[in-house]
Design an enzyme around this catalytic site. Structure first.
Site, PDB file in Angstrom:
ATOM      1  CD  GLU A 169      30.630   1.057  87.142  1.00 47.19           C
ATOM      2  OE1 GLU A 169      31.577   0.290  86.896  1.00 47.19           O
ATOM      3  OE2 GLU A 169      30.776   2.270  87.312  1.00 47.19           O
ATOM      4  CD  GLU A 198      30.938   4.621  91.069  1.00 52.62           C
ATOM      5  OE1 GLU A 198      31.994   4.687  90.414  1.00 52.62           O
ATOM      6  OE2 GLU A 198      30.458   3.554  91.501  1.00 52.62           O
TER       7      GLU A 198
HETATM    8  C1  BGP Z   1      33.543   2.476  88.984  1.00 50.90           C
HETATM    9  C2  BGP Z   1      33.299   1.573  90.150  1.00 50.90           C
HETATM   10  C3  BGP Z   1      33.911   2.050  91.425  1.00 50.90           C
HETATM   11  C4  BGP Z   1      35.254   2.739  91.291  1.00 50.90           C
HETATM   12  C5  BGP Z   1      35.294   3.676  90.093  1.00 50.90           C
HETATM   13  C6  BGP Z   1      36.660   4.227  89.767  1.00 50.90           C
HETATM   14  O1  BGP Z   1      33.513   1.725  87.816  1.00 50.90           O
HETATM   15  O2  BGP Z   1      31.923   1.406  90.357  1.00 50.90           O
HETATM   16  O3  BGP Z   1      33.918   0.963  92.308  1.00 50.90           O
HETATM   17  O4  BGP Z   1      36.303   1.904  91.404  1.00 50.90           O
HETATM   18  O5  BGP Z   1      34.798   3.080  88.941  1.00 50.90           O
HETATM   19  O6  BGP Z   1      37.370   3.287  89.038  1.00 50.90           O
HETATM   20  P1  BGP Z   1      38.885   2.965  89.292  1.00 50.90           P
HETATM   21  O7  BGP Z   1      38.965   2.613  90.709  1.00 50.90           O
HETATM   22  O8  BGP Z   1      39.203   1.836  88.365  1.00 50.90           O
HETATM   23  O9  BGP Z   1      39.636   4.189  88.924  1.00 50.90           O
END
Ligand code: BGP
Length: 475
Positions: free
Chosen positions: A158, A374
């Site tokens: 990302e 993800e």
């Molecule tokens: C994505 C990242 C992850 C994870 C996920 C959930 O952007 O790659 O590392 O953290 O988001 O986000 P958050 O933890 O802010 O809810």
């Protein structure tokens, strides 16, 4: 419709969020160490202690029939200051952990950098310093050679979330706000770092596959018929999606993308960023040889025309309705009526995943294979006092709706090869700490015990049948 027989059903993790052990075995510091210490809200140690408990987590993945895991190498475990002497204990840890993945039949998809460059790299201007882009390439080459057991590599996680949160919202270290120039310049540098790693991998003639992972939020005009809202949506899309999709999937930035970028920069009194022809040649070479793109999708955004100053209020506690995001020269996020949101104000909008996948197919024909790297929902969860299972119906509903969009995209000709739920087990969330849980497996952070949630059983059923199971037990 069913998922293909060789579809990867995986769970996603990231080194800094899962491993803990941030001071063990010679690991170098990362910017988050100081940033979190200063905030004093929560600690990255022990997280879910994956550093020591990975055999247990991989066995659980195996027992629930997952055939893939997404994880990252902490650059600072291998090169504590980003370059120079190798830390053999870090190298050994990853060899042992990868061997366990193979033993459990869980294919590792390995990210080289998931938001955690070494502190020495960030202190030396991070991605904005071309020397660090070269250091990343050296680190990547080292890993490609050292870990031949890895067949799927991801360069950077990302790039846009990283640069946007480092330099616009200030929620990631170094915590700068409203510096659109640095955000775009760092994004370009990450596109370049990614491209250099892809080109190195191909030059080394290695047999595996390599790709990049993007956070894609589909952006719609708040009022689809309003020209101002349409333009605001185009600007936000350029900032959040298009600039780096162009850079990594096409290998050059279109005139339209660059004109949207320069409009944002001008509105923020910034000069245009530097992009040289030589750099574009490196990007193009990488886009021509890259094997897959990873899509992280959680939510969509609805954008309204807005001409005031930037104001970002980050909901980092799950206080529903507390988020504000108005960006100077871009627009204002406004939720359309009737769209369900999470406690963290993320719009639950599965169609956005389908629309984004179709956009990649339409606008980026070089992209090829796609993995959903993800997708998932953060919830406030605790173990029931009577010791019964956590019934995370909301997660089952969320994943089911998004999987249906994945199937629809496959039917429409998108070459989706796999899906990794975020996350395999509960871990810490960068800006939300330990109360935003995503895992298939609940982690009691006091005892480090794992407890499969109802969603884990539902997910297993999907893997076994290659179909989306009913979301209610009785049906
Ligand atoms: C994505 C990242 C992850 C994870 C996920 C959930 O952007 O790659 O590392 O953290 O988001 O986000 P958050 O933890 O802010 O809810």
């Amino acid at each position: 419709m069913r998922f293909p027989d060789d579809f990867i059903f995986g769970g996603a993790t990231a080194a800094y969020q899962a491993e803990g052990a941030t001071k063990e075995d010679g690991k170098g510091r990362v910017p988050w160490d100081s940033f979190l210490e200063e905030q004093g809200r929560f600690s990255p140690d022990p997280a879910c202690d994956f550093y020591h408990l990975y055999p247990e987590d991989l066995k659980l993945a195996h027992d629930f029939h997952l055939n893939g895991i997404r994880l990252s190498i902490a650059w600072s475990r291998i090169f504590p200051t980003g370059a120079g002497a190798v830390e053999p204990r870090g190298v050994r840890f990853y060899h042992e952990m990868f061997a366990e993945c193979q033993k459990q039949g869980v294919e590792p998809f390995v990210t080289l950098n998931h938001f955690d460059p070494p502190e020495a790299v960030q202190n030396d201007d991070g991605w904005l310093n071309p020397e660090n882009v070269r250091k990343f390439e050296d680190y990547a080459r080292f890993c490609f050679e050292e870990f031949p057991e890895i067949r799927y590599w991801i360069t950077i996680n990302e790039p846009t979330s990283m640069s946007g949160q480092q330099y616009i919202s200030g929620t990631f270290p170094p915590g700068e706000k409203n510096n659109f120039f640095k955000a775009f310049q760092a994004e370009h540098a990450m596109n370049l770092a990614h491209a250099r790693a892809v080109n190195a991998y191909k030059e080394m003639g290695l047999p595996g596959e390599i790709g990049v992972v993007h956070a894609l939020q589909t952006v719609y005009p708040y009022d689809p018929d309003d020209a101002g809202d349409q333009h605001a949506a185009a600007l936000l899309d350029a900032l959040e999606d298009r600039f780096y999709l162009d850079g990594t999937l096409e290998g050059s930035y279109s005139d339209e993308t660059l004109s949207l970028v320069s409009e944002i920069l001008e509105a923020n009194d910034s000069p245009m960023i530097d992009i040289t022809d030589d750099e574009v040649a490196i990007l193009t070479k990488a886009a021509d040889q890259m094997d897959f793109v990873g899509v992280n999708y959680y939510f969509s955004k609805f954008e309204k025309e807005y001409h005031g100053p930037s104001e970002v209020i980050h909901n980092g506690t799950g206080a529903k309705g507390s988020s504000v995001c108005r960006l100077q020269g871009v627009g204002e996020e406004r939720m359309r009526d009737g769209i369900e949101t999470t406690d963290w104000d993320w719009a639950i909008y599965p169609q956005g995943l389908y629309d984004q996948l179709m956009r990649i197919k339409r606008d980026y024909p070089k992209a090829g294979k796609v993995y959903i790297t993800e997708n998932g929902i953060g919830l406030k969860e605790s173990l029931p006092a009577d010791g019964s299972m956590i019934r995370d119906q909301k997660r089952i509903d969320y994943v089911s709706l998004h999987m249906a969009e994945v199937l629809r995209a496959i039917e429409s000709g998108v070459d989706v090869r796999g899906y990794f739920i975020w996350s395999l087990q509960d871990m810490f969330s960068w800006t939300n700490g330990y109360s935003k849980r995503y895992g298939l497996f609940f982690v009691d952070f006091e005892t480090q015990e794992r407890h499969p949630k109802q969603s884990a059983y539902w997910f297993k059923r999907m893997i076994d049948t290659k179909e989306i199971p009913p979301t209610k037990e009785e049906s």
